[in-house]
Write a protein that holds these residues in place. Structure first.
Motif, short mmCIF file in Angstrom:
data_model
loop_
_atom_site.label_atom_id
_atom_site.label_comp_id
_atom_site.label_asym_id
_atom_site.label_seq_id
_atom_site.Cartn_x
_atom_site.Cartn_y
_atom_site.Cartn_z
N SER A 144 0.82 -1.21 0.00
CA SER A 144 0.00 0.00 0.00
C SER A 144 0.85 1.26 0.00
O SER A 144 0.52 2.25 -0.65
N PHE A 145 1.98 1.23 0.70
CA PHE A 145 2.83 2.41 0.81
C PHE A 145 3.49 2.78 -0.51
O PHE A 145 4.00 3.90 -0.66
N ASN A 146 3.49 1.86 -1.47
CA ASN A 146 4.01 2.18 -2.79
C ASN A 146 3.20 3.31 -3.43
O ASN A 146 3.71 4.05 -4.28
N GLY A 370 -9.46 -2.37 -16.57
CA GLY A 370 -9.74 -1.63 -15.35
C GLY A 370 -8.48 -1.01 -14.75
O GLY A 370 -8.18 0.17 -14.98
N GLY A 371 -7.72 -1.79 -13.99
CA GLY A 371 -6.54 -1.27 -13.33
C GLY A 371 -5.48 -0.77 -14.29
O GLY A 371 -4.87 0.29 -14.07
N SER A 405 -4.70 6.17 -4.85
CA SER A 405 -4.27 4.80 -5.13
C SER A 405 -3.87 4.11 -3.82
O SER A 405 -4.17 2.93 -3.60
N PHE A 406 -3.22 4.86 -2.95
CA PHE A 406 -2.84 4.35 -1.63
C PHE A 406 -4.08 3.97 -0.82
O PHE A 406 -4.15 2.89 -0.23
N PHE A 407 -5.09 4.86 -0.81
CA PHE A 407 -6.32 4.56 -0.08
C PHE A 407 -7.05 3.36 -0.68
O PHE A 407 -7.64 2.55 0.03
N GLY A 408 -7.01 3.25 -2.00
CA GLY A 408 -7.64 2.10 -2.65
C GLY A 408 -6.99 0.80 -2.25
O GLY A 408 -7.66 -0.21 -2.02
N SER A 464 -7.95 1.99 -9.30
CA SER A 464 -6.75 1.27 -9.71
C SER A 464 -6.01 0.70 -8.51
O SER A 464 -5.53 -0.44 -8.54
N GLY A 465 -5.90 1.49 -7.44
CA GLY A 465 -5.20 1.03 -6.25
C GLY A 465 -5.84 -0.21 -5.65
O GLY A 465 -5.15 -1.16 -5.25
#
Length: 576
Positions: A144-146, A370-371, A405-408, A464-465
């Motif tokens: 996620s941190f990416n 999608g992503g 994206s991080f929150f996703g 996407s995330g």
């Protein structure tokens, strides 16, 4: 033993640092316009450079091969030096210190993209080795941190020189190398951990919950303070705050020592089911297979013969379960949904068996439409903002996409935390996650305003995330955890293909509008298209393609939900 537990959390924090500072592909839009101008290339040629970076993912298998012959820390520094060379030489070119042919620039982008995959492999191995009981939780949290890399790099660029876009390339080259040096000692001193007792697994699950809460706070902080350009002094202050939030998890050993207090005050009021974030627990899968085998054996009256449900003539127990759950369908759609359905989750598939399954191709199309299309959008944000006369907002857009994206990615874990109260097949969550993408592209096509651009970017980043994070678990659940390495590499081949196809579509539309003579500006030898028409047709096409991905994900959900429900039914029966 306590020292070993403390060191494993230090390794987790080091892995978070690696992920947070190696998502260097997210800031491509921040310097792509300058790169295009210096090289004097067309939008199509710029798209090929973005594709080269994504093409590096296809070569990710080489990191696994390297681990067979070299220690983990050596692979880490090889990845760092690949990025240092790939981005460092690009920085020399964009600063016009040296001049290189286009083909060499393509290879440099490929090398830089490959380094990201090597970093990811190191992080996966660290999580698997040090968190055998909670490896899905560790992998999901660190990956996620990416997504916050772009926000961190924006703050770092403002703290050094906010007037230069080339600063991103030198930061991409140097910061991952410095992060590798910082992570070297924890990685070198990996503890030998004994298997955790059940209460130890539950304690670690609570700590992961607290780390995810801290991760959300970090994401909110970077969204608020990393999406706007600041003067040097203010940027340094906010960057210091971000670094503090990344260092703060080092205090987790203190939480380990105070686990009894946490157990009384918090853990007793929070019920954490299963191993959490992404992958179906292997023991649960074996239990599910055993129960299904017993049911099939009873129905056939022969305990030594088991026939999995892979077609419409499957065992009556599975059919009756589907009937009770209301899965009967009619017509053409019913034929597609009912054909060759999965009997159970976690059944391992070889590569040959994988590509013969309809479920795989539905999943592949959903990911591809999608992503991947969201990733291509992020590569084009610099030119999109420029064409709409909002070049000054490029940094904000990059940070917005990165943060959401991080929150996703974090949201992809929510279904596992609420599974006791609301259980829904993960493929169903995938379909829900794909819904914002066509909405966002329709919004972008209908309006060229700043609000539409920011809203659409946030929705695409969120969608996407979620898909990027959930994809690993879906691959494992549908096609087997033991075959995950090979099968997921097959799935993500859609990324470079989509980067080429969607990026080429956008570039052709862009260049055709630029050559029409309407509202164009020329910098150096490159042509810049101005106006809504530059990307209008691209947004319409991308919206239609993402609708196809949504439809594919819905079909995948309808075909697999009985397997998910059967698995959860058997699991609940065993637990209660």
């Amino acid at each position: 033993m306590m020292a070993g537990q403390s060191r494993k959390w230090m390794i987790l924090v080091a892995t978070i640092w690696i992920q947070a500072f190696t998502g260097t592909n997210f800031d491509f839009s921040s310097y792509s316009s300058s790169l295009k101008s210096v090289l004097g290339i067309s939008q199509v040629q710029l798209n090929y450079l973005a594709t080269a970076s994504d093409l590096g993912k296809v070569l990710g298998w080489s990191s696994g091969l390297a681990l067979m012959y070299f220690p983990l820390w050596v692979v880490l520094f090889i990845a760092a030096f690949m990025g240092f060379v790939g981005y460092g030489i690009q920085w020399l070119v964009i600063r016009q210190i040296i001049s290189l042919p286009y083909f060499v620039m393509f290879l440099l982008c490929l090398l830089a993209g490959c380094s990201i995959c090597w970093f990811n492999t190191v992080c996966f191995v660290l999580c698997i080795r040090n968190f055998p009981a909670n490896q899905p939780l560790a992998i999901s949290l660190t990956v996620s941190f990416n997504g916050v890399s772009a926000a961190l790099y924006n703050l770092a660029a403002d703290a050094i020189d906010s007037s230069s876009t080339s600063i991103f390339l030198i930061l991409n080259a140097v910061i991952p190398l410095l992060t590798s040096v910082a992570a070297f000692i924890p990685i070198l001193r990996q503890p030998s951990l004994d298997p955790l007792p059940p209460d130890g697994v539950r304690r670690d699950s609570l700590i992961f919950l607290l780390l995810n809460i801290l991760a959300v706070l970090t994401g909110i902080y970077l969204l608020l303070f990393g999406s706007t350009s600041y003067d040097t002094k203010t940027a340094r202050l906010f960057l210091g705050g971000a670094i503090f939030l990344l260092i703060f998890p080092l205090f987790i050993p203190g939480i380990v020592y105070a686990r009894d207090w946490f157990h009384r005050a918090i853990h007793s009021s929070i019920r954490i089911e299963g191993s959490g974030f992404v992958l179906v627990d292997v023991d649960d899968l074996e239990l599910h297979k055993e129960l299904l085998t017993r049911e099939n054996s009873l129905n056939y009256g022969n305990g030594s013969v088991v026939q999995p449900v892979n077609n419409n003539d499957g065992p009556s127990t599975t059919l009756s379960f589907r009937q009770k759950s209301g899965y009967q369908s009619a017509g053409c759609c019913g034929a597609i949904v009912g054909k060759d359905q999965l009997a159970m989750l976690g059944e391992d598939h070889t590569a040959r068996a994988l590509v013969r399954r309809l479920d795989f191709w539905l999943y592949y199309v959903a990911y591809f439409c999608g992503g991947t299309i969201g990733l291509v959008y992020s590569n084009n944000m610099g030119q999109i903002a420029q064409s709409l006369g909002q070049s000054s907002n490029t940094t904000t857009l990059v940070t917005l996409y990165s943060s959401f994206s991080f929150f996703g990615r974090l949201l992809s874990a929510a279904p596992d935390y609420i599974r006791a109260k609301l259980y829904f097949a993960r493929t169903g969550w995938l379909a829900i996650a794909l819904l914002p993408t066509p909405i966002a592209f329709m919004l972008l096509a209908s309006s060229g305003g700043s609000l539409a651009l920011h809203t659409g970017t946030a929705l695409i980043g969120l969608s996407s995330g979620f898909i990027f994070s959930a994809a690993v678990s879906i691959t494992s659940e549908l096609f087997g955890p033991n075959s995950l390495g090979v099968n997921h590499n097959i799935v993500i081949t859609n990324i470079p293909i989509g980067s080429l196809v969607y990026g080429l579509l956008a570039a052709v539309v862009y260049d055709s509008n630029a050559s029409s003579g309407l509202s164009i500006l020329t910098f150096s030898d490159s042509v810049v298209c101005m106006g809504r028409d530059c990307y209008f047709l691209t947004f319409v096409w991308w919206a239609c393609i993402s609708v196809l991905g949504l439809a594919s994900s819905v079909l995948l959900f309808l075909r697999t939900r009985h397997a998910y429900d059967h698995f959860e039914h058997n699991r609940s029966t065993q637990l209660y």
